[in-house]
Design a protein around this motif. Structure first.
Motif, PDB file in Angstrom:
ATOM      1  N   GLU A 167      -7.117   4.578  -1.939  1.00  9.37           N
ATOM      2  CA  GLU A 167      -6.221   3.856  -2.856  1.00  9.37           C
ATOM      3  C   GLU A 167      -6.916   2.599  -3.357  1.00  9.37           C
ATOM      4  O   GLU A 167      -7.617   1.921  -2.594  1.00  9.37           O
ATOM      5  N   ILE A 168      -6.729   2.298  -4.631  1.00 13.99           N
ATOM      6  CA  ILE A 168      -7.185   1.039  -5.221  1.00 13.99           C
ATOM      7  C   ILE A 168      -5.956   0.262  -5.668  1.00 13.99           C
ATOM      8  O   ILE A 168      -5.143   0.773  -6.455  1.00 13.99           O
ATOM      9  N   ARG A 180      -4.196  -2.655  -7.741  1.00 20.01           N
ATOM     10  CA  ARG A 180      -4.492  -3.407  -8.958  1.00 20.01           C
ATOM     11  C   ARG A 180      -3.313  -4.312  -9.318  1.00 20.01           C
ATOM     12  O   ARG A 180      -2.179  -4.072  -8.915  1.00 20.01           O
ATOM     13  N   ARG A 240      -9.081  -2.375  -1.840  1.00 21.71           N
ATOM     14  CA  ARG A 240      -9.161  -0.926  -1.659  1.00 21.71           C
ATOM     15  C   ARG A 240      -8.734  -0.559  -0.239  1.00 21.71           C
ATOM     16  O   ARG A 240      -9.017  -1.292   0.716  1.00 21.71           O
ATOM     17  N   VAL A 285     -12.479   6.020  -0.156  1.00 20.21           N
ATOM     18  CA  VAL A 285     -11.469   5.181  -0.804  1.00 20.21           C
ATOM     19  C   VAL A 285     -10.264   6.057  -1.137  1.00 20.21           C
ATOM     20  O   VAL A 285     -10.382   7.012  -1.915  1.00 20.21           O
ATOM     21  N   THR A 326     -11.086  -7.110  -2.758  1.00 20.67           N
ATOM     22  CA  THR A 326     -12.043  -7.286  -3.853  1.00 20.67           C
ATOM     23  C   THR A 326     -11.660  -8.469  -4.742  1.00 20.67           C
ATOM     24  O   THR A 326     -12.316  -8.721  -5.750  1.00 20.67           O
ATOM     25  N   VAL A 363      -9.481   2.100   2.548  1.00 25.31           N
ATOM     26  CA  VAL A 363     -10.544   3.032   2.911  1.00 25.31           C
ATOM     27  C   VAL A 363     -10.172   3.707   4.231  1.00 25.31           C
ATOM     28  O   VAL A 363      -9.823   3.030   5.195  1.00 25.31           O
ATOM     29  N   SER A 367       0.846  -1.192   0.000  1.00 31.92           N
ATOM     30  CA  SER A 367       0.000   0.000   0.000  1.00 31.92           C
ATOM     31  C   SER A 367       0.883   1.244   0.000  1.00 31.92           C
ATOM     32  O   SER A 367       2.012   1.228   0.479  1.00 31.92           O
ATOM     33  N   GLU A 372      -8.682  -5.295 -10.208  1.00 33.12           N
ATOM     34  CA  GLU A 372      -8.665  -4.769  -8.850  1.00 33.12           C
ATOM     35  C   GLU A 372      -8.431  -5.888  -7.844  1.00 33.12           C
ATOM     36  O   GLU A 372      -9.005  -6.972  -7.935  1.00 33.12           O
TER      37      GLU A 372
END
Length: 326
Positions: A292-293, A295, A282, A290, A267, A284, A258, A279
């Motif tokens: 950061e996502i 991937r 996430r 949110v 997810t 949160v 992260s 994805e």
């Protein structure tokens, strides 16, 4: 430590033909001079044969390995066993007692300390003492892991195959343990790992992962028990199990971290096949936003391990482990 005819002595465990013996081996000393010990179990078959070394709890909370060893031994028929299975239940007894991933006294990751050193820091000394016994007597080695408290691991196996005869033997060992995901890692990717240190001394070895995330399931326990049975069958120590497990072949491991802090919302799921841009989870924040996502950065990969759901994370924490697929 000795093997004399039909008699095997490992630490205080002494096993004759067709017996199971329990004892301890000494890995160091406490400040009061008492011994730092690990339980060891020696299963000696009815006939002479290879020696399989199995160890668990290199990381303290990863109890699925010792439970898998117990499950294997509970169903083992010694009259069908050819050779010896030596089981070190807590490779890091200090981390196990303190329920920590790393050795509390020196903060070291034991799985980056092999083959250890006779005059090193405490973790190096513990690694040296168990590894010295194992590498002298074993024909092959299994290192059983279960992801620790933070990560949930898909059932997979790490090994190193460089195209040599030894590499092919490690690859065969990896296939024998019944994991659906195989990961052939470069020798410099996990420097100090036990299985790579065994291979460096000419012994085929693998690291088996299943479970984690601060819980153990019956499936995880059976995965480790099956790994021991499969390895023993490959070495012709036990009758072969003809059940084939379809497997996916992965390459080097990528650790995804992260960049923001917050709560991790997954997810994707461990074991899932991903393509670039899919994805994974996430981050949160406590306002419910949110920030950061995460991937998949690889063209194609399978998700070897994933952060425990809804766990608070710092920026820089490990979120996932990915292995490239061809």
């Amino acid at each position: 430590m000795s093997i004399e005819g039909d008699f095997v002595r490992i630490g205080t465990a002494e096993a004759a033909s067709s017996t199971i013996s329990k004892g301890t081996i000494t890995l160091g000393e406490y400040p009061d001079g008492s011994a730092i010990t690990s339980p060891v179990i020696v299963a000696q078959g009815a006939a002479k044969g290879p020696v399989l070394w199995v160890q668990g709890c290199v990381h303290g909370p990863e109890i699925a390995g010792p439970l898998g060893i117990q499950a294997f031994l509970a169903k083992l028929r010694l009259d069908t066993l050819r050779g010896t299975v030596v089981c070190l239940l807590t490779a890091n007894p200090l981390a196990f007692r303190d329920n920590r991933r790393f050795t509390p006294q020196d903060g070291a990751n034991l799985n980056r300390a092999y083959p250890g050193h006779s005059e090193g820091a405490l973790s190096e000394l513990m690694a040296h003492r168990s590894f010295s016994i194992a590498v002298e007597i074993a024909d092959a080695a299994l290192d059983l892991h279960s992801g620790g408290d933070h990560l949930i691991c898909a059932h997979h196996v790490f090994y190193h195959d460089d195209g040599s005869v030894l590499g092919s033997r490690s690859a065969a060992l990896a296939k024998s343990v019944g994991a659906p995901f195989l990961c052939n890692v470069p020798v410099n990717s996990l420097i100090g790992a036990a299985f790579l240190s065994f291979a460096a001394r000419g012994k085929p070895a693998v690291l088996v992962e299943s479970g984690g995330g601060a819980r153990v399931t019956p499936e995880d326990i059976e995965n480790h028990a099956r790994a021991i049975r499969g390895a023993a069958a490959l070495l012709e120590m036990l009758p072969a199990d003809d059940r084939a497990v379809p497997s996916k072949q992965g390459g080097d491991l990528l650790i995804l971290r992260s960049t923001r802090g917050g709560v991790f919302h997954p997810t994707a799921a461990p074991g899932q096949t991903l393509v670039q841009g899919d994805e994974i989870g996430r981050i949160v924040n406590l306002f419910g936003e949110v920030v950061e996502i995460s991937r998949c950065p690889m063209t194609r990969a399978w998700l070897a391990a994933l952060r425990r759901p809804y766990m608070p994370v710092y920026s820089g924490d490990e979120i996932a482990e990915l292995s490239a697929l061809a």
